[in-house]
Scaffold this motif. Structure first.
Motif, PDB file in Angstrom:
ATOM      1  N   ALA A  24      16.704  16.499   0.348  1.00 22.58           N
ATOM      2  CA  ALA A  24      17.646  15.754  -0.498  1.00 22.58           C
ATOM      3  C   ALA A  24      17.059  15.530  -1.893  1.00 22.58           C
ATOM      4  O   ALA A  24      17.769  15.602  -2.890  1.00 22.58           O
ATOM      5  N   VAL A  25      15.745  15.293  -1.963  1.00 21.85           N
ATOM      6  CA  VAL A  25      15.087  15.147  -3.266  1.00 21.85           C
ATOM      7  C   VAL A  25      15.132  16.471  -4.018  1.00 21.85           C
ATOM      8  O   VAL A  25      15.477  16.523  -5.196  1.00 21.85           O
ATOM      9  N   ARG A  26      14.803  17.552  -3.334  1.00 21.49           N
ATOM     10  CA  ARG A  26      14.815  18.885  -3.962  1.00 21.49           C
ATOM     11  C   ARG A  26      16.193  19.253  -4.484  1.00 21.49           C
ATOM     12  O   ARG A  26      16.321  19.840  -5.547  1.00 21.49           O
ATOM     13  N   LEU A  60       5.832  10.696   3.203  1.00 24.06           N
ATOM     14  CA  LEU A  60       6.441  10.996   1.906  1.00 24.06           C
ATOM     15  C   LEU A  60       5.730  10.255   0.784  1.00 24.06           C
ATOM     16  O   LEU A  60       5.587  10.782  -0.326  1.00 24.06           O
ATOM     17  N   GLU A  61       5.259   9.065   1.073  1.00 28.47           N
ATOM     18  CA  GLU A  61       4.512   8.304   0.078  1.00 28.47           C
ATOM     19  C   GLU A  61       3.170   8.985  -0.211  1.00 28.47           C
ATOM     20  O   GLU A  61       2.760   9.089  -1.370  1.00 28.47           O
ATOM     21  N   GLU A  62       2.499   9.460   0.820  1.00 25.54           N
ATOM     22  CA  GLU A  62       1.225  10.170   0.648  1.00 25.54           C
ATOM     23  C   GLU A  62       1.395  11.412  -0.223  1.00 25.54           C
ATOM     24  O   GLU A  62       0.485  11.792  -0.956  1.00 25.54           O
ATOM     25  N   ASP A  63       2.556  12.038  -0.134  1.00 28.49           N
ATOM     26  CA  ASP A  63       2.835  13.248  -0.920  1.00 28.49           C
ATOM     27  C   ASP A  63       3.400  12.950  -2.300  1.00 28.49           C
ATOM     28  O   ASP A  63       3.732  13.861  -3.051  1.00 28.49           O
ATOM     29  N   GLY A  64       3.564  11.677  -2.629  1.00 27.48           N
ATOM     30  CA  GLY A  64       4.060  11.315  -3.951  1.00 27.48           C
ATOM     31  C   GLY A  64       5.564  11.422  -4.108  1.00 27.48           C
ATOM     32  O   GLY A  64       6.080  11.347  -5.222  1.00 27.48           O
ATOM     33  N   ILE A  65       6.291  11.569  -3.021  1.00 29.68           N
ATOM     34  CA  ILE A  65       7.745  11.692  -3.072  1.00 29.68           C
ATOM     35  C   ILE A  65       8.395  10.307  -3.103  1.00 29.68           C
ATOM     36  O   ILE A  65       9.416  10.102  -3.746  1.00 29.68           O
ATOM     37  N   VAL A  66       7.803   9.375  -2.386  1.00 30.68           N
ATOM     38  CA  VAL A  66       8.338   8.022  -2.241  1.00 30.68           C
ATOM     39  C   VAL A  66       7.301   7.021  -2.737  1.00 30.68           C
ATOM     40  O   VAL A  66       6.095   7.229  -2.556  1.00 30.68           O
ATOM     41  N   GLU A  67       7.781   5.953  -3.342  1.00 27.89           N
ATOM     42  CA  GLU A  67       6.934   4.826  -3.734  1.00 27.89           C
ATOM     43  C   GLU A  67       7.456   3.591  -3.015  1.00 27.89           C
ATOM     44  O   GLU A  67       8.666   3.377  -2.965  1.00 27.89           O
ATOM     45  N   THR A  68       6.547   2.804  -2.464  1.00 33.21           N
ATOM     46  CA  THR A  68       6.943   1.582  -1.765  1.00 33.21           C
ATOM     47  C   THR A  68       6.363   0.388  -2.497  1.00 33.21           C
ATOM     48  O   THR A  68       5.195   0.393  -2.870  1.00 33.21           O
ATOM     49  N   PHE A  69       7.198  -0.613  -2.697  1.00 27.76           N
ATOM     50  CA  PHE A  69       6.812  -1.812  -3.428  1.00 27.76           C
ATOM     51  C   PHE A  69       7.038  -3.050  -2.573  1.00 27.76           C
ATOM     52  O   PHE A  69       7.867  -3.904  -2.893  1.00 27.76           O
ATOM     53  N   ARG A  71       8.174  -5.914  -0.470  1.00 28.33           N
ATOM     54  CA  ARG A  71       9.505  -6.414  -0.104  1.00 28.33           C
ATOM     55  C   ARG A  71      10.631  -5.819  -0.940  1.00 28.33           C
ATOM     56  O   ARG A  71      11.792  -5.886  -0.550  1.00 28.33           O
ATOM     57  N   ARG A  72      10.288  -5.262  -2.097  1.00 25.96           N
ATOM     58  CA  ARG A  72      11.330  -4.636  -2.936  1.00 25.96           C
ATOM     59  C   ARG A  72      11.869  -3.374  -2.292  1.00 25.96           C
ATOM     60  O   ARG A  72      12.983  -2.959  -2.578  1.00 25.96           O
ATOM     61  N   GLY A  73      11.078  -2.727  -1.459  1.00 18.75           N
ATOM     62  CA  GLY A  73      11.553  -1.553  -0.743  1.00 18.75           C
ATOM     63  C   GLY A  73      10.893  -0.257  -1.167  1.00 18.75           C
ATOM     64  O   GLY A  73       9.922  -0.243  -1.916  1.00 18.75           O
ATOM     65  N   SER A  74      11.465   0.839  -0.675  1.00 20.70           N
ATOM     66  CA  SER A  74      10.964   2.182  -0.946  1.00 20.70           C
ATOM     67  C   SER A  74      11.952   2.924  -1.830  1.00 20.70           C
ATOM     68  O   SER A  74      13.167   2.832  -1.633  1.00 20.70           O
ATOM     69  N   PHE A  75      11.407   3.654  -2.787  1.00 23.05           N
ATOM     70  CA  PHE A  75      12.206   4.359  -3.787  1.00 23.05           C
ATOM     71  C   PHE A  75      11.707   5.786  -3.935  1.00 23.05           C
ATOM     72  O   PHE A  75      10.534   6.074  -3.703  1.00 23.05           O
ATOM     73  N   ILE A  76      12.598   6.669  -4.384  1.00 24.23           N
ATOM     74  CA  ILE A  76      12.184   8.026  -4.730  1.00 24.23           C
ATOM     75  C   ILE A  76      11.331   7.922  -5.985  1.00 24.23           C
ATOM     76  O   ILE A  76      11.708   7.255  -6.945  1.00 24.23           O
ATOM     77  N   ALA A  77      10.178   8.546  -5.964  1.00 24.74           N
ATOM     78  CA  ALA A  77       9.211   8.443  -7.060  1.00 24.74           C
ATOM     79  C   ALA A  77       9.793   8.976  -8.367  1.00 24.74           C
ATOM     80  O   ALA A  77      10.576   9.922  -8.382  1.00 24.74           O
ATOM     81  N   ASN A  78       9.371   8.364  -9.459  1.00 27.89           N
ATOM     82  CA  ASN A  78       9.855   8.723 -10.794  1.00 27.89           C
ATOM     83  C   ASN A  78       9.015   9.793 -11.482  1.00 27.89           C
ATOM     84  O   ASN A  78       9.200  10.053 -12.654  1.00 27.89           O
ATOM     85  N   GLN A  79       8.097  10.398 -10.800  1.00 20.43           N
ATOM     86  CA  GLN A  79       7.158  11.292 -11.466  1.00 20.43           C
ATOM     87  C   GLN A  79       7.543  12.767 -11.354  1.00 20.43           C
ATOM     88  O   GLN A  79       6.890  13.541 -10.685  1.00 20.43           O
ATOM     89  N   GLY A  80       8.586  13.160 -12.023  1.00 19.03           N
ATOM     90  CA  GLY A  80       8.958  14.572 -12.084  1.00 19.03           C
ATOM     91  C   GLY A  80       9.245  15.149 -10.710  1.00 19.03           C
ATOM     92  O   GLY A  80       9.621  14.444  -9.793  1.00 19.03           O
ATOM     93  N   ASP A  81       9.021  16.439 -10.579  1.00 14.54           N
ATOM     94  CA  ASP A  81       9.259  17.129  -9.321  1.00 14.54           C
ATOM     95  C   ASP A  81       8.000  17.044  -8.470  1.00 14.54           C
ATOM     96  O   ASP A  81       7.090  17.864  -8.577  1.00 14.54           O
ATOM     97  N   ALA A  82       7.951  16.035  -7.606  1.00 13.19           N
ATOM     98  CA  ALA A  82       6.771  15.792  -6.785  1.00 13.19           C
ATOM     99  C   ALA A  82       6.496  16.950  -5.839  1.00 13.19           C
ATOM    100  O   ALA A  82       5.345  17.252  -5.545  1.00 13.19           O
TER     101      ALA A  82
END
Length: 121
Positions: A24-26, A60-69, A71-82
């Motif tokens: 879905a990210v791709r 997915l977080e280890e691969d840089g695809i997802v960032e978790t913050f 209690r704010r939750g998990s988000f798709i990472a903002n760093q280009g095409d991970a």
């Protein structure tokens, strides 16, 4: 985002979730910054254990695809095409190893092609 677990698929449910989110990210249907469902919400939706979804998110977080913050939750990472970044890092690591072994470009290419054919059927 519609995810499904295929009971006939030999891959573990966590891997199925991970691959579907990665695809879905791709494809762009999960662009950077999008908030993912909570682990509990997605587990309930898919009818699987919370730990299974947590594992997929963690990978997915280890691969840089997802960032978790927290209690704010998990988000798709903002760093280009991970995905592309991970592929480039793996290719660079392989090239360094091939060079340290004294392999020729042709030998390295053949090894990569054989590995890709074996893994990406």
């Amino acid at each position: 985002m519609e995810l499904r677990i295929d009971a006939a698929n030999p891959a573990p449910a966590s891997e199925q979730v991970r691959i579907q989110l990665l695809n879905a990210v791709r494809e762009g249907s999960l662009p950077p910054g999008v908030k993912l469902p909570t682990v509990r919400q997605l587990a309930d939706q898919l009818g699987i254990a919370v730990n299974t979804v947590a594992r997929a998110y963690r990978l997915l977080e280890e691969d840089g695809i997802v960032e978790t913050f927290g209690r704010r939750g998990s988000f798709i990472a903002n760093q280009g095409d991970a995905v592309q970044q991970q592929l480039q890092a793996a290719a660079t690591q392989f090239a360094r190893k091939a060079a340290s072994l004294g392999a020729s470009v042709r030998e390295a290419e053949q090894a990569v092609i054989a590995a890709i054919k074996a893994e990406l059927r």
